[in-house]
Design a protein around this motif. Structure first.
Motif, PDB file in Angstrom:
ATOM      1  N   UNK A  69       0.801  -1.228   0.000  1.00  0.00           N
ATOM      2  CA  UNK A  69       0.000   0.000   0.000  1.00  0.00           C
ATOM      3  C   UNK A  69       0.832   1.275   0.000  1.00  0.00           C
ATOM      4  N   UNK A  70       2.140   1.162   0.145  1.00  0.00           N
ATOM      5  CA  UNK A  70       2.983   2.343   0.088  1.00  0.00           C
ATOM      6  C   UNK A  70       4.109   2.257   1.090  1.00  0.00           C
ATOM      7  N   UNK A  71       5.312   2.639   0.667  1.00  0.00           N
ATOM      8  CA  UNK A  71       6.486   2.523   1.529  1.00  0.00           C
ATOM      9  C   UNK A  71       6.356   3.306   2.830  1.00  0.00           C
ATOM     10  N   UNK A  72       5.509   4.335   2.824  1.00  0.00           N
ATOM     11  CA  UNK A  72       5.381   5.142   4.040  1.00  0.00           C
ATOM     12  C   UNK A  72       4.623   4.426   5.158  1.00  0.00           C
ATOM     13  N   UNK A  73       3.951   3.299   4.833  1.00  0.00           N
ATOM     14  CA  UNK A  73       3.156   2.603   5.839  1.00  0.00           C
ATOM     15  C   UNK A  73       4.014   1.565   6.572  1.00  0.00           C
ATOM     16  N   UNK A  74       5.022   2.082   7.241  1.00  0.00           N
ATOM     17  CA  UNK A  74       5.966   1.224   7.975  1.00  0.00           C
ATOM     18  C   UNK A  74       5.268   0.621   9.197  1.00  0.00           C
ATOM     19  N   UNK A  75       5.399  -0.675   9.342  1.00  0.00           N
ATOM     20  CA  UNK A  75       4.789  -1.362  10.467  1.00  0.00           C
ATOM     21  C   UNK A  75       3.350  -1.781  10.253  1.00  0.00           C
ATOM     22  N   UNK A  76       2.741  -1.333   9.172  1.00  0.00           N
ATOM     23  CA  UNK A  76       1.321  -1.618   8.942  1.00  0.00           C
ATOM     24  C   UNK A  76       1.107  -2.962   8.256  1.00  0.00           C
ATOM     25  N   UNK A  77       0.036  -3.631   8.661  1.00  0.00           N
ATOM     26  CA  UNK A  77      -0.429  -4.830   7.968  1.00  0.00           C
ATOM     27  C   UNK A  77      -1.932  -4.684   7.731  1.00  0.00           C
ATOM     28  N   UNK A  78      -2.379  -5.262   6.619  1.00  0.00           N
ATOM     29  CA  UNK A  78      -3.827  -5.298   6.372  1.00  0.00           C
ATOM     30  C   UNK A  78      -4.376  -6.644   6.833  1.00  0.00           C
ATOM     31  N   UNK A  79      -5.475  -6.570   7.556  1.00  0.00           N
ATOM     32  CA  UNK A  79      -6.161  -7.751   8.052  1.00  0.00           C
ATOM     33  C   UNK A  79      -7.536  -7.822   7.395  1.00  0.00           C
ATOM     34  N   UNK A  80      -7.909  -9.006   6.939  1.00  0.00           N
ATOM     35  CA  UNK A  80      -9.268  -9.235   6.452  1.00  0.00           C
ATOM     36  C   UNK A  80      -9.999 -10.076   7.481  1.00  0.00           C
ATOM     37  N   UNK A  81     -10.994  -9.488   8.157  1.00  0.00           N
ATOM     38  CA  UNK A  81     -11.545 -10.125   9.361  1.00  0.00           C
ATOM     39  C   UNK A  81     -12.974 -10.644   9.196  1.00  0.00           C
ATOM     40  N   UNK A  82     -13.498 -10.704   7.961  1.00  0.00           N
ATOM     41  CA  UNK A  82     -14.887 -11.137   7.797  1.00  0.00           C
ATOM     42  C   UNK A  82     -14.948 -12.526   7.168  1.00  0.00           C
ATOM     43  N   UNK A  83     -13.917 -13.315   7.435  1.00  0.00           N
ATOM     44  CA  UNK A  83     -13.961 -14.727   7.059  1.00  0.00           C
ATOM     45  C   UNK A  83     -14.694 -15.490   8.171  1.00  0.00           C
TER      46      UNK A  83
END
Length: 400
Positions: free
Chosen positions: A359-373
């Motif tokens: 999503x972009x180099x500036x998003x250090x430390x970020x992860x995307x979670x998909x939680x509607x499984x």
């Protein structure tokens, strides 16, 4: 030859999603089967699709039944119904977004894109030769971009403003007053607004009676608007590959329809029949109740996860959709999200998406979670992540 940049999130999913035990990167609501769809319908006798129909191309612009159902959904609570002829079907929303850019922008045009978001929304216009500026949202502002910043980005050749509402990856929504402010800016400069609404109408943390509840962009009274959507996310039916493009401006639809002839011809009529069945008034409300309730239930698990790990993890709580953007850190410093996700997968079988890569180099430390499984899988997976954070976070590299 068009210069194509790697589509990072899709490359990551392609490499890892079939090698994990707990897929908490999936952005669709837990997929539903045709049998389950029939079970939740109020009309158990109605046929899902016609197996006797000859295997032709079907209806070129999309089946009448499907477009009528979409027209009804977009026309709810609006003074002016949206004609079914103002809707085109596509093989998924990704094709809807691609076609919109392909038909409307090119060299010499300027595009403004809401950010962070799904990479194709800004990368495809760039591939087509347009100049693209990112309209950046920040976590300290609850992932809501500034209208003043939008005004500064406007140029004489700005052709298109692209928004993603609800947003992937943050789960934030552009509320009604903000949508109106965007429209006011666009109308002043005669700019088209494209709204990727693929996660609509999965609103789990804002009440429809809230005066700021965000309507579709097509319901705001500005003609030069486009909405794209699909059956994949909020409707839990990614496997049928049905998306759509809808606009209040018939001339925009005609322009895109001409481009569509070069890329699509038609969408599988079996897929369209299943989509029409799902969006029929006898089925769609039960389908959405299933998915919204699943999102609400799993959001409780996410809340508990954040509380358990608040020394190492933070977020802006999502409002809608299926995704959340979490930031992991150690001693106040963000972790390397790619290293975090790779080590997490290796040691626990849990799949997240690294924000800095996808999503972009500036998003250090970020992860995307998909939680509607499925809830059991989300619960077990999040428990594994908690164990990983407590036992293995020190092994993860810090972001540079």
């Amino acid at each position: 030859m068009v210069k194509i940049k790697q589509f990072s999130v899709e490359a990551w999913m392609d490499e890892h999603e079939h090698n994990c035990k707990y897929n908490i990167a999936e952005t669709c609501a837990a997929s539903i089967s045709i049998d389950q769809l029939r079970d939740i319908s109020d009309d158990k006798q109605r046929q899902v699709f016609d197996t006797a129909k000859p295997l032709t191309y079907g209806t070129i612009r999309g089946s009448q039944n499907l477009r009528d159902n979409l027209s009804r959904l977009y026309s709810a609570k609006t003074a002016t119904p949206l004609p079914a002829d103002n809707i085109l079907t596509t093989p998924g929303a990704i094709q809807a977004n691609y076609l919109t850019a392909y038909a409307l922008v090119g060299s010499g045009d300027h595009v403004i894109c809401h950010y962070p978001t799904y990479q194709s929304l800004y990368e495809v216009p760039r591939q087509l030769g347009a100049e693209v500026d990112l309209w950046k949202a920040k976590p300290e502002d609850d992932w809501l971009p500034s209208i003043d910043e939008l005004k500064k980005l406007i140029k004489p050749n700005t052709k298109l403003i692209i928004i993603n509402n609800p947003n992937n990856p943050t789960g934030a929504v552009l509320k009604k007053s903000l949508l109106q402010a965007i429209i006011d800016v666009a109308a002043e400069h005669d700019i088209i607004i494209q709204s990727d609404e693929v996660y609509r109408p999965l609103f789990h943390s804002i009440n429809p009676l809230d005066p700021e509840f965000p309507p579709s962009i097509l319901s705001m009274g500005y003609t030069k608007t486009i909405a794209t959507g699909s059956m994949s996310k909020a409707y839990a039916m990614a496997g049928i590959r049905v998306g759509w493009i809808a606009s209040r401006d018939a001339s925009i639809i005609e322009t895109i329809a001409e481009a569509r002839h070069y890329t699509t011809i038609s969408v599988s009529f079996f897929d369209e029949q299943i989509a029409a069945y799902a969006l029929d008034s006898s089925t769609v409300h039960s389908l959405l109740v299933r998915n919204v309730n699943l999102a609400k239930k799993n959001m409780e698990l996410m809340d508990r996860f954040i509380i358990k790990n608040d020394d190492e993890c933070e977020w802006v709580r999502p409002v809608a959709g299926t995704t959340a953007f979490l930031k992991f850190h150690r001693e106040g410093k963000p972790v390397d999200s790619v290293d975090f996700c790779k080590k997490l997968l290796e040691k626990t079988g849990v799949l997240f998406v690294p924000g800095s890569m996808c999503f972009g180099e500036e998003f250090k430390g970020y992860v995307r979670v998909g939680f509607v499984n499925h809830t059991d899988m989300i619960k077990e997976g999040l428990d594994k992540v908690t164990q990983f954070v407590r036992k293995n976070l020190d092994e993860v590299a810090l972001a540079e």
